[in-house]
Design a protein around this motif. Structure first.
Motif, mmCIF file in Angstrom:
data_model
loop_
_atom_site.group_PDB
_atom_site.id
_atom_site.type_symbol
_atom_site.label_atom_id
_atom_site.label_comp_id
_atom_site.label_asym_id
_atom_site.label_seq_id
_atom_site.Cartn_x
_atom_site.Cartn_y
_atom_site.Cartn_z
ATOM 1 N N PRO A 284 0.813 -1.218 0.000
ATOM 2 C CA PRO A 284 0.000 0.000 0.000
ATOM 3 C C PRO A 284 0.848 1.271 0.000
ATOM 4 O O PRO A 284 0.482 2.274 -0.632
ATOM 5 C CB PRO A 284 -0.811 -0.114 1.298
ATOM 6 C CG PRO A 284 -0.837 -1.571 1.604
ATOM 7 C CD PRO A 284 0.480 -2.092 1.136
ATOM 8 N N TYR A 285 1.969 1.236 0.704
ATOM 9 C CA TYR A 285 2.799 2.434 0.777
ATOM 10 C C TYR A 285 3.458 2.755 -0.561
ATOM 11 O O TYR A 285 3.673 3.931 -0.889
ATOM 12 C CB TYR A 285 3.851 2.274 1.876
ATOM 13 C CG TYR A 285 3.261 2.012 3.245
ATOM 14 C CD1 TYR A 285 2.085 2.640 3.650
ATOM 15 C CD2 TYR A 285 3.865 1.134 4.128
ATOM 16 C CE1 TYR A 285 1.535 2.397 4.899
ATOM 17 C CE2 TYR A 285 3.333 0.885 5.385
ATOM 18 C CZ TYR A 285 2.159 1.520 5.757
ATOM 19 O OH TYR A 285 1.633 1.276 6.996
ATOM 20 N N LEU A 286 3.793 1.731 -1.346
ATOM 21 C CA LEU A 286 4.296 1.976 -2.702
ATOM 22 C C LEU A 286 3.230 2.650 -3.551
ATOM 23 O O LEU A 286 3.514 3.570 -4.325
ATOM 24 C CB LEU A 286 4.740 0.661 -3.345
ATOM 25 C CG LEU A 286 6.031 0.031 -2.805
ATOM 26 C CD1 LEU A 286 6.206 -1.376 -3.354
ATOM 27 C CD2 LEU A 286 7.238 0.899 -3.150
ATOM 28 N N ALA A 287 1.981 2.201 -3.401
ATOM 29 C CA ALA A 287 0.883 2.854 -4.117
ATOM 30 C C ALA A 287 0.713 4.295 -3.651
ATOM 31 O O ALA A 287 0.328 5.173 -4.434
ATOM 32 C CB ALA A 287 -0.413 2.073 -3.904
ATOM 33 N N GLY A 288 1.009 4.549 -2.377
ATOM 34 C CA GLY A 288 0.922 5.908 -1.853
ATOM 35 C C GLY A 288 1.899 6.855 -2.530
ATOM 36 O O GLY A 288 1.585 8.030 -2.750
ATOM 37 N N GLY A 291 0.325 7.839 -5.623
ATOM 38 C CA GLY A 291 -0.824 8.696 -5.341
ATOM 39 C C GLY A 291 -0.435 10.145 -5.092
ATOM 40 O O GLY A 291 -1.070 11.068 -5.610
ATOM 41 N N VAL A 292 0.615 10.359 -4.320
ATOM 42 C CA VAL A 292 1.051 11.735 -4.035
ATOM 43 C C VAL A 292 1.459 12.450 -5.316
ATOM 44 O O VAL A 292 1.063 13.596 -5.566
ATOM 45 C CB VAL A 292 2.221 11.747 -3.035
ATOM 46 C CG1 VAL A 292 2.699 13.172 -2.787
ATOM 47 C CG2 VAL A 292 1.803 11.115 -1.711
ATOM 48 N N LEU A 293 2.265 11.783 -6.146
ATOM 49 C CA LEU A 293 2.734 12.408 -7.393
ATOM 50 C C LEU A 293 1.584 12.660 -8.356
ATOM 51 O O LEU A 293 1.503 13.729 -8.978
ATOM 52 C CB LEU A 293 3.783 11.519 -8.046
ATOM 53 C CG LEU A 293 5.122 11.394 -7.309
ATOM 54 C CD1 LEU A 293 6.002 10.344 -7.978
ATOM 55 C CD2 LEU A 293 5.838 12.736 -7.256
ATOM 56 N N VAL A 294 0.685 11.685 -8.489
ATOM 57 C CA VAL A 294 -0.456 11.848 -9.396
ATOM 58 C C VAL A 294 -1.341 13.004 -8.933
ATOM 59 O O VAL A 294 -1.805 13.819 -9.748
ATOM 60 C CB VAL A 294 -1.270 10.538 -9.485
ATOM 61 C CG1 VAL A 294 -2.602 10.765 -10.194
ATOM 62 C CG2 VAL A 294 -0.467 9.469 -10.208
ATOM 63 N N GLY A 295 -1.568 13.102 -7.625
ATOM 64 C CA GLY A 295 -2.393 14.192 -7.107
ATOM 65 C C GLY A 295 -1.806 15.560 -7.408
ATOM 66 O O GLY A 295 -2.509 16.469 -7.859
ATOM 67 N N GLY A 296 -0.497 15.728 -7.187
ATOM 68 C CA GLY A 296 0.144 17.007 -7.492
ATOM 69 C C GLY A 296 0.112 17.330 -8.966
ATOM 70 O O GLY A 296 -0.141 18.478 -9.360
ATOM 71 N N TRP A 297 0.363 16.325 -9.798
ATOM 72 C CA TRP A 297 0.359 16.533 -11.252
ATOM 73 C C TRP A 297 -1.029 16.922 -11.736
ATOM 74 O O TRP A 297 -1.183 17.841 -12.552
ATOM 75 C CB TRP A 297 0.844 15.278 -11.959
ATOM 76 C CG TRP A 297 0.824 15.406 -13.448
ATOM 77 C CD1 TRP A 297 1.764 15.995 -14.253
ATOM 78 C CD2 TRP A 297 -0.224 14.957 -14.334
ATOM 79 N NE1 TRP A 297 1.379 15.935 -15.560
ATOM 80 C CE2 TRP A 297 0.164 15.309 -15.641
ATOM 81 C CE3 TRP A 297 -1.430 14.300 -14.127
ATOM 82 C CZ2 TRP A 297 -0.629 15.012 -16.750
ATOM 83 C CZ3 TRP A 297 -2.222 14.006 -15.231
ATOM 84 C CH2 TRP A 297 -1.816 14.360 -16.524
ATOM 85 N N ILE A 298 -2.071 16.228 -11.266
ATOM 86 C CA ILE A 298 -3.432 16.524 -11.707
ATOM 87 C C ILE A 298 -3.827 17.947 -11.330
ATOM 88 O O ILE A 298 -4.411 18.684 -12.139
ATOM 89 C CB ILE A 298 -4.434 15.523 -11.110
ATOM 90 C CG1 ILE A 298 -4.248 14.132 -11.730
ATOM 91 C CG2 ILE A 298 -5.878 15.988 -11.338
ATOM 92 C CD1 ILE A 298 -5.104 13.056 -11.098
ATOM 93 N N SER A 299 -3.519 18.360 -10.099
ATOM 94 C CA SER A 299 -3.939 19.699 -9.666
ATOM 95 C C SER A 299 -3.262 20.790 -10.494
ATOM 96 O O SER A 299 -3.901 21.770 -10.886
ATOM 97 C CB SER A 299 -3.660 19.897 -8.175
ATOM 98 O OG SER A 299 -2.278 19.976 -7.911
ATOM 99 N N TYR A 348 -5.228 3.347 0.260
ATOM 100 C CA TYR A 348 -4.099 4.205 0.616
ATOM 101 C C TYR A 348 -3.688 5.088 -0.552
ATOM 102 O O TYR A 348 -3.288 6.237 -0.363
ATOM 103 C CB TYR A 348 -2.912 3.354 1.084
ATOM 104 C CG TYR A 348 -1.914 4.150 1.880
ATOM 105 C CD1 TYR A 348 -2.228 4.623 3.143
ATOM 106 C CD2 TYR A 348 -0.659 4.441 1.357
ATOM 107 C CE1 TYR A 348 -1.315 5.368 3.872
ATOM 108 C CE2 TYR A 348 0.258 5.178 2.079
ATOM 109 C CZ TYR A 348 -0.072 5.642 3.339
ATOM 110 O OH TYR A 348 0.828 6.393 4.056
ATOM 111 N N PHE A 349 -3.791 4.557 -1.773
ATOM 112 C CA PHE A 349 -3.544 5.372 -2.963
ATOM 113 C C PHE A 349 -4.492 6.577 -2.963
ATOM 114 O O PHE A 349 -4.069 7.720 -3.166
ATOM 115 C CB PHE A 349 -3.756 4.539 -4.224
ATOM 116 C CG PHE A 349 -3.753 5.332 -5.504
ATOM 117 C CD1 PHE A 349 -2.564 5.664 -6.124
ATOM 118 C CD2 PHE A 349 -4.947 5.754 -6.092
ATOM 119 C CE1 PHE A 349 -2.551 6.409 -7.309
ATOM 120 C CE2 PHE A 349 -4.951 6.487 -7.271
ATOM 121 C CZ PHE A 349 -3.748 6.818 -7.880
ATOM 122 N N GLY A 350 -5.785 6.333 -2.725
ATOM 123 C CA GLY A 350 -6.756 7.431 -2.694
ATOM 124 C C GLY A 350 -6.493 8.418 -1.579
ATOM 125 O O GLY A 350 -6.584 9.635 -1.771
ATOM 126 N N ALA A 351 -6.115 7.903 -0.408
ATOM 127 C CA ALA A 351 -5.858 8.792 0.733
ATOM 128 C C ALA A 351 -4.623 9.650 0.527
ATOM 129 O O ALA A 351 -4.490 10.717 1.134
ATOM 130 C CB ALA A 351 -5.709 7.960 2.015
#
Length: 438
Positions: A284-288, A291-299, A348-351
């Motif tokens: 799950p932490y690898l998916a995290g 998730g952090v990078l994708v969230g920043g890129w999308i915004s 965890y990816f979503g969070a």
């Protein structure tokens, strides 16, 4: 009728701007902050990895272990309030250095604990020492990157926590098994001191003419540069501040259920060995990290496409929280280990989609000069939730012997976070106290 505010001044092209935009130093600084974030979170995760070992050595109940796991979080949450002001006042270089040196020494001293008392005291000091770190990070990206660029670098150094969470289970488990938990603490502390020396050698502020260029374009300035500022106390009177506090509370609550109790869940509910737990907990932490990078890129991408800045940030935060809630809620009712780990990974990816965006949001909502203060206030709310999570989970486990209510409470708090960011947070905070959007 909504009161209108003057549009931001048009971007001025000057010789200074291309230089700062093309500077490699700013990305070196982001890399150093990333490395510091990894060590920072290894210091936090070490107790979770050694959870069962320390509990057995000291004869601790699940509730007592929950108190230890949250001992870092309460002082960290409270210390964020003055820490934000201190970063605004003294700048990121000094406060980053103080934080890194402090948390490294405290971790080394923790290895000397012979019982609950000293270990608890050191976890409290660890929380105080780490409080200026992430606020210092957003001050750096705020000074060196334009508004439409900040999401990605902020997300990059926020992946440090997820990288640490991913490597912590296998690496710290190996150290725990081969050296013991005390030596594991010492090794992590020494790594932090090395990062501190690199930071002191490398960091500098943007040149004076670059700072002036940024201010001319309506950008924020660093803590050492004058800017429009609000006292942190007055920020508590703003609706948007409370949307950020409550929203961060809900999301961090569930994140810290993962960070505090995931290894124990895999051992107790899924009957995995200590070594297998170390490897599987990393998934799950690898998916995290992603998730952090994708969230920043999308915004950032949404802003470049013309979406209003705050709406772009909120889209990622709310969407991530809702995705995580939908994934976490069914976990207690799944019998398959594979499917439960898959859902936990998706959750965890979503969070973590909101993780970096939450921090950069403070630069979009706060008046210039109050970025550190608002970021720390938001983080204060988040870590109140984070501090409650391990204790509440420990109480539930002592009473029920099951993780069912633990995961359901996490899903509910994710929904609370989504609602707060989506509906309570509306507008940027005005530059003058008492000024309102009507």
């Amino acid at each position: 009728m909504r009161k209108s505010y003057p549009a931001a001044p048009a971007r001025i092209q000057s010789p200074a701007r291309p230089h700062i935009a093309g500077s490699r130093l700013r990305w070196y600084l982001v890399l150093i902050i990333l490395l510091a974030a990894v060590t920072n979170y290894l210091d936090r995760a070490n107790l979770s990895i050694a959870n069962s070992t320390i509990a057995a050595e000291f004869g601790l109940s699940s509730f007592q272990m929950g108190l230890l796991l949250s001992a870092f979080l309460w002082p960290y949450a409270l210390a964020n309030l003055p820490a934000g002001w201190l970063v605004d006042r003294f700048g990121p270089k000094k406060m980053f250095a103080w934080a890194a040196g402090g948390w490294s020494l405290v971790t080394i001293i923790s290895s000397l604990a012979s019982g609950f008392g000293l270990l608890y005291a050191m976890r409290v000091l660890l929380g105080v020492a780490e409080s200026p770190f992430f606020t210092s990070g957003i001050k750096v990206t705020n000074a060196w990157f334009a508004k439409e660029e900040r999401g990605l670098p902020t997300a990059v150094f926020n992946t440090g926590s997820q990288i640490a969470n991913a490597i912590a289970p296998p690496i710290l488990t190996i150290l725990l098994v081969t050296l013991g938990w005390r030596s594991m603490f010492v090794v992590i502390g020494i790594v932090g001191l090395v990062v501190l020396l690199v930071w002191l050698k490398m960091y500098r502020e943007p040149e004076a003419h670059e700072q002036q260029d940024l201010k001319t374009q309506g950008e924020m300035a660093t803590g050492d540069t004058p800017g429009i500022s609000r006292s942190w106390r007055s920020l508590f009177k703003e609706r948007s501040t409370w949307g950020m506090i409550v929203g961060c509370f809900g999301i961090y609550f569930t994140v810290w259920i993962y960070l505090s109790w995931l290894p124990r869940y895999l051992e107790q509910e899924r009957h995995l060995s200590l070594m297998n737990t170390g490897w599987i907990a990393a998934i799950p932490y690898l998916a995290g990290i992603i998730g952090v990078l994708v969230g920043g890129w999308i915004s950032d991408a949404l802003i470049r496409k013309g979406v209003a800045t705050i709406r772009a940030r909120k889209t990622v935060i709310v969407g991530g929280a809702l995705l995580a809630a939908c994934a976490v809620a069914p976990v207690p009712f799944i019998h398959s280990t594979f499917l439960s780990v898959l859902l936990l990974t998706l959750g965890y990816f979503g969070a973590q989609l909101p993780s970096g965006v939450i921090w950069v949001l403070a630069t979009d909502v706060a008046p210039p000069g109050s970025v550190g203060s608002l970021g720390s206030i938001q983080n204060f709310g988040g870590f109140i939730g984070a501090a409650l999570a391990p204790v509440l989970a420990g109480l539930i486990l002592d009473r029920t012997g099951s993780f069912t209510l633990v995961f359901l409470s996490g899903a509910v708090m994710l929904l609370v976070g989504a609602i707060a960011y989506g509906l309570i947070l509306k507008d940027p905070i005005p530059e003058m106290a008492g000024q309102r959007n009507e």
